[in-house]
Design a protein around this motif. Structure first.
Motif, PDB file in Angstrom:
ATOM      1  N   TYR A  55     -76.624 -27.049 -31.193  1.00  0.00           N
ATOM      2  CA  TYR A  55     -76.582 -26.423 -29.713  1.00  0.00           C
ATOM      3  C   TYR A  55     -78.202 -26.411 -29.312  1.00  0.00           C
ATOM      4  O   TYR A  55     -78.867 -26.946 -27.933  1.00  0.00           O
ATOM      5  N   CYS A  56     -79.091 -25.711 -29.814  1.00  0.00           N
ATOM      6  CA  CYS A  56     -81.094 -25.707 -29.664  1.00  0.00           C
ATOM      7  C   CYS A  56     -81.042 -27.733 -29.794  1.00  0.00           C
ATOM      8  O   CYS A  56     -81.484 -27.166 -28.748  1.00  0.00           O
ATOM      9  N   TYR A  57     -80.502 -27.958 -30.200  1.00  0.00           N
ATOM     10  CA  TYR A  57     -81.108 -30.050 -30.133  1.00  0.00           C
ATOM     11  C   TYR A  57     -80.729 -29.963 -28.859  1.00  0.00           C
ATOM     12  O   TYR A  57     -81.042 -31.403 -28.086  1.00  0.00           O
ATOM     13  N   LYS A  58     -79.884 -30.032 -28.750  1.00  0.00           N
ATOM     14  CA  LYS A  58     -78.878 -30.229 -27.167  1.00  0.00           C
ATOM     15  C   LYS A  58     -79.485 -29.689 -25.865  1.00  0.00           C
ATOM     16  O   LYS A  58     -79.996 -30.560 -24.895  1.00  0.00           O
ATOM     17  N   LEU A  59     -80.116 -28.465 -26.264  1.00  0.00           N
ATOM     18  CA  LEU A  59     -80.555 -27.730 -24.853  1.00  0.00           C
ATOM     19  C   LEU A  59     -81.827 -28.771 -24.510  1.00  0.00           C
ATOM     20  O   LEU A  59     -82.796 -28.398 -23.602  1.00  0.00           O
ATOM     21  N   LEU A  60     -82.921 -28.810 -26.196  1.00  0.00           N
ATOM     22  CA  LEU A  60     -84.044 -28.921 -25.934  1.00  0.00           C
ATOM     23  C   LEU A  60     -83.922 -30.957 -25.515  1.00  0.00           C
ATOM     24  O   LEU A  60     -84.932 -31.141 -24.914  1.00  0.00           O
ATOM     25  N   LEU A  61     -83.025 -31.429 -25.442  1.00  0.00           N
ATOM     26  CA  LEU A  61     -83.153 -32.494 -25.014  1.00  0.00           C
ATOM     27  C   LEU A  61     -82.498 -32.407 -23.657  1.00  0.00           C
ATOM     28  O   LEU A  61     -83.446 -32.828 -22.910  1.00  0.00           O
ATOM     29  N   GLY A  62     -81.390 -31.191 -22.937  1.00  0.00           N
ATOM     30  CA  GLY A  62     -81.496 -30.591 -21.530  1.00  0.00           C
ATOM     31  C   GLY A  62     -82.337 -31.128 -20.849  1.00  0.00           C
ATOM     32  O   GLY A  62     -82.324 -31.009 -19.952  1.00  0.00           O
ATOM     33  N   VAL A  63     -83.549 -30.415 -21.450  1.00  0.00           N
ATOM     34  CA  VAL A  63     -84.675 -29.568 -20.708  1.00  0.00           C
ATOM     35  C   VAL A  63     -86.150 -30.286 -20.478  1.00  0.00           C
ATOM     36  O   VAL A  63     -86.535 -30.741 -19.720  1.00  0.00           O
ATOM     37  N   GLN A  64     -86.028 -31.786 -21.395  1.00  0.00           N
ATOM     38  CA  GLN A  64     -86.762 -32.817 -21.492  1.00  0.00           C
ATOM     39  C   GLN A  64     -86.420 -33.342 -20.779  1.00  0.00           C
ATOM     40  O   GLN A  64     -87.563 -34.294 -20.674  1.00  0.00           O
ATOM     41  N   TYR A  65     -85.526 -34.431 -20.778  1.00  0.00           N
ATOM     42  CA  TYR A  65     -84.784 -35.530 -20.260  1.00  0.00           C
ATOM     43  C   TYR A  65     -83.274 -34.898 -18.994  1.00  0.00           C
ATOM     44  O   TYR A  65     -82.466 -33.774 -19.276  1.00  0.00           O
ATOM     45  N   SER A  66     -83.411 -35.756 -18.109  1.00  0.00           N
ATOM     46  CA  SER A  66     -82.250 -35.644 -17.216  1.00  0.00           C
ATOM     47  C   SER A  66     -81.071 -37.003 -17.082  1.00  0.00           C
ATOM     48  O   SER A  66     -81.988 -38.136 -17.807  1.00  0.00           O
ATOM     49  N   GLU A  67     -80.476 -37.571 -16.529  1.00  0.00           N
ATOM     50  CA  GLU A  67     -79.352 -38.503 -16.384  1.00  0.00           C
ATOM     51  C   GLU A  67     -80.460 -39.365 -15.688  1.00  0.00           C
ATOM     52  O   GLU A  67     -80.156 -40.648 -15.535  1.00  0.00           O
ATOM     53  N   ASP A  68     -81.437 -38.989 -14.617  1.00  0.00           N
ATOM     54  CA  ASP A  68     -82.623 -39.812 -13.515  1.00  0.00           C
ATOM     55  C   ASP A  68     -83.344 -40.232 -14.399  1.00  0.00           C
ATOM     56  O   ASP A  68     -83.806 -41.450 -14.094  1.00  0.00           O
ATOM     57  N   ASP A  69     -83.504 -39.734 -15.567  1.00  0.00           N
ATOM     58  CA  ASP A  69     -85.216 -40.194 -16.261  1.00  0.00           C
ATOM     59  C   ASP A  69     -84.004 -41.955 -16.823  1.00  0.00           C
ATOM     60  O   ASP A  69     -83.468 -42.248 -17.207  1.00  0.00           O
ATOM     61  N   TYR A  70     -86.137 -42.990 -16.905  1.00  0.00           N
ATOM     62  CA  TYR A  70     -85.467 -43.969 -17.841  1.00  0.00           C
ATOM     63  C   TYR A  70     -87.071 -44.396 -18.421  1.00  0.00           C
ATOM     64  O   TYR A  70     -87.681 -43.743 -18.478  1.00  0.00           O
ATOM     65  N   TYR A  71     -86.879 -45.390 -19.650  1.00  0.00           N
ATOM     66  CA  TYR A  71     -87.806 -45.075 -20.371  1.00  0.00           C
ATOM     67  C   TYR A  71     -88.055 -46.796 -20.555  1.00  0.00           C
ATOM     68  O   TYR A  71     -87.298 -47.405 -20.971  1.00  0.00           O
ATOM     69  N   GLU A  72     -88.544 -46.919 -21.149  1.00  0.00           N
ATOM     70  CA  GLU A  72     -88.647 -48.414 -21.621  1.00  0.00           C
ATOM     71  C   GLU A  72     -88.319 -49.489 -22.802  1.00  0.00           C
ATOM     72  O   GLU A  72     -88.598 -48.638 -24.080  1.00  0.00           O
ATOM     73  N   CYS A  73     -87.252 -49.859 -22.484  1.00  0.00           N
ATOM     74  CA  CYS A  73     -86.613 -50.411 -23.799  1.00  0.00           C
ATOM     75  C   CYS A  73     -87.207 -51.610 -24.330  1.00  0.00           C
ATOM     76  O   CYS A  73     -86.892 -51.765 -25.459  1.00  0.00           O
TER      77      CYS A  73
END
Length: 659
Positions: A591-609
């Motif tokens: 749950y901690c890992y999931k919450l950290l991901l949730g505040v660090q990223y959103s579904e609309d974020d993009y990265y250079e793959c």
């Protein structure tokens, strides 16, 4: 012949007071400067601490323990054998009397003392009454018990130890300054002035000497003006002068109307003559019970006398060991000697049954018939009054919180622990130094490292909490010092500033060095999630420690638990088989890992793959397997864990036997 008639203690004017209704102030126990004084001398302002005299009676006390055998019985199960530790001990101690229990090692002195103090669990039979009533909470809070082992907090000074005891055990009717005056006087009277500002010390902390620790333990009980005072080897490890001083003070406490019982090993003749009564035990059975002054006459009357001038205690202990006064050391040792000793002990037991036992029971019954009728109602009234705690819940909480912070300030902020956390933070920051947003795998790994390190580090620290404090908790709760709820919440809240400071510093260092999202809101949310996880992990550690109450077992279980949480945390195994997928929902690291991901990223974020190509973060396999939605559900689940684990720890502490 031994006499057991109880005489109510006389006041300073010579009048006899009722043993139940009388109430003595601390000022009534002072004496002149030329004599040994009590722990509570005359104060400029009289301090009223009520004294409730107790007549203690015990009849046919028998205690047995089961011994497991090393082989199988005929039925194919493990066999057990009972061993009798106490065998039919009867007696009575009245207010104003000092009873000493003598006997060789293993004779049952400490066991009998624990039984009389209501601290013995197991197969105990017989009748023990306090003013005609069974042991109760009110009696417990009027009883002082000094154990043979000194159980003290190592990082508190002598003054702090006694002052916190006074704040918890003395009634609210006394002001803080009055309680401090008690502490100052006890320190002076027990010769603790020189070490008053020294730490108590322990195995890894240098502190006061063993004799000084013993005096501090006695001082803790003397502070409360106990009605019934039980001491297990109070002079052990002390020089003869200090032992004389302590026993003089104990004797004067008894003369003030208290009922005092002590076990003592090999007392000197001048200590022996301070005793009012003596119980002599041999292999759990009594061989003498009566006035100390008539013990030699009794044994002389049954054929055990000596022409030499000896310490009465030496003669009594020789007889308890099966050695007659005219015994001469022979070079022929073996079965004959053992048989002679056994025969002598049997003769002494038979003489006791013939000459003392019947008279003892008759006088015990006679005293009960004469005194019970007029003390019964008064005892019930006093019991009802004393059932209330002498201090409020809020007062206990505040004092325990203050004491806990003082005791653990050295432990929480020691240099090694600070170096450990800061060095890991700096090393982690260097390894993830300004990780670019395109390296999403490394950033996710850093977030998982947050959840793992602060999910396991506080757990292992918390596992040791209750097993290490078990003896102290048993000692203080057995004395009725405080409620378990006030202790538990004080321990919980007291740990918060100490346990949350280091993870805060950790996040401040590694977050910015690692190049995570440079947004103040995101940083604050990430910090709060880490601190939230620390509290949940600490709760689980407290629960494991409280359930097992053994450091080795608790550490083993914690290791297995953290290993499972690590594997099922959602980083190493992203597609867990359906039949075991429930494991990850038990892991707060997940749950901690999931919450950290949730505040660090959103579904609309993009990265250079790849070069010149952008991809959605939500489609990245490691993120997709966790999900970025329903974060409030995860917060609520962790809240249930936080509260649930601590409730389990609290209930487990209720199961700890007070002995």
């Amino acid at each position: 012949m031994p006499q057991l008639n109880c005489i109510a203690p006389k006041s300073e004017h010579g009048s006899t007071s009722d043993p139940v209704e009388s109430s003595l102030s601390l000022t009534e126990m002072s004496e002149s400067q030329n004599k040994a004084v009590l722990a509570f001398p005359v104060q400029p302002k009289p301090l009223q601490v009520p004294l409730y005299p107790i007549t203690l009676k015990f009849e046919e006390v028998v205690y047995k323990v089961k011994l497991e055998q090393g082989g199988f019985c005929c039925g194919g199960t493990w066999g057990s054998k009972e061993k009798t530790i106490l065998n039919g001990i009867t007696g009575m101690v009245c207010p104003g009397e000092l009873l000493a229990m003598l006997g060789p090692s293993g004779s049952g002195k400490t066991t009998l003392l624990s039984a009389l103090g209501g601290r013995l669990n197991g197969k105990l039979s017989g009748k023990i009454t306090y003013n005609g009533q069974p042991f109760s909470g009110s009696i417990k809070r009027r009883t002082g018990f000094v154990a043979q082992d000194d159980i003290l907090y190592p990082h508190l000074t002598v003054t702090e130890t006694l002052f916190f005891t006074a704040l918890l055990r003395l009634p609210n009717s006394l002001s803080r300054n009055d309680k401090l005056q008690h502490v100052e006087q006890v320190i002076t009277e027990l010769g603790l002035t020189r070490c008053r500002n020294s730490m108590i010390g322990g195995p890894l902390v240098r502190g006061i000497s063993g004799g000084e620790k013993k005096r501090v333990s006695i001082a803790q009980e003397m502070l409360i003006n106990p009605c019934l005072l039980l001491l297990d080897e109070p002079t052990s490890g002390l020089d003869s002068t200090t032992a004389q001083r302590i026993l003089t003070t104990i004797k004067r406490l008894a003369s003030g109307g208290r009922t005092i019982i002590t076990t003592i090993h090999q007392p000197s003749s001048r200590l022996y003559h301070m005793f009012d009564k003596v119980v002599l035990l041999s292999e759990g059975s009594p061989i003498y019970n009566g006035p100390a002054s008539t013990a030699l006459d009794y044994f002389s009357s049954i054929g055990f006398s000596t022409s030499m001038t000896v310490n009465p205690a030496d003669l009594l202990l020789d007889l308890a060991n099966g050695i007659s006064p005219d015994f001469k050391q022979s070079t022929e040792q073996g079965e004959n000697l053992e048989q002679e000793q056994k025969s002598l002990r049997e003769n002494l037991k038979s003489a006791y049954e013939k000459n003392i036992s019947a008279r003892l029971k008759a006088e015990l019954y006679s005293s009960e018939v004469n005194n019970y009728s007029h003390t019964k109602d008064a005892s019930r009234r006093n019991n009802q009054k004393a059932e209330q705690w002498c201090t409020s819940w809020w007062h206990q909480f505040r004092v325990l919180l203050q004491r806990g912070v003082r005791e653990r300030r050295h432990e929480a902020f020691n240099k090694l622990r600070i170096f450990q956390v800061i060095s890991v933070a700096v090393l982690g920051g260097l390894l993830w130094w300004h990780t670019p947003s395109s390296h999403i795998e490394d950033r996710i790994a850093l977030l998982f490292f947050f959840s793992v390190f602060w999910g396991f580090y506080p757990l292992y620290n918390a596992v040791f909490t209750f097993p290490q404090e078990r003896t102290m908790l048993i000692k203080e709760r057995s004395s009725g010092m405080y409620r378990l709820s006030s202790y538990f919440l004080a321990r919980t809240f007291g740990d918060l500033p100490l346990e949350l400071a280091l993870p805060t510093a950790f996040v401040f260092i590694i977050y910015w060095m690692g190049g995570l999202k440079a947004d103040p809101v995101t940083f604050i949310l990430s910090l709060l999630i880490v601190l939230y996880t620390v509290l949940v992990a600490q709760s689980l550690g407290l629960a494991i420690g409280a359930i097992l109450m053994d450091i080795k077992q608790a550490t083993t279980l914690a290791s297995v638990t953290t290993l499972v949480f690590l594997i099922a945390g959602g980083y190493y195994v992203q597609q867990i088989p359906p039949f075991i997928v429930w494991l990850k929902y038990l892991s707060y690291s997940y749950y901690c890992y999931k919450l950290l991901l949730g505040v660090q990223y959103s579904e609309d974020d993009y990265y250079e793959c790849s070069k010149g190509e952008l991809c959605r973060v939500a489609d990245f396999p490691a993120v997709k397997s966790m999900g970025l939605n329903h974060l409030w559900i995860d917060v609520c689940i962790m809240a249930l864990m936080l509260v649930g684990y601590r409730l389990v720890a609290y209930m487990a502490l209720h199961r700890v036997r007070l002995r």
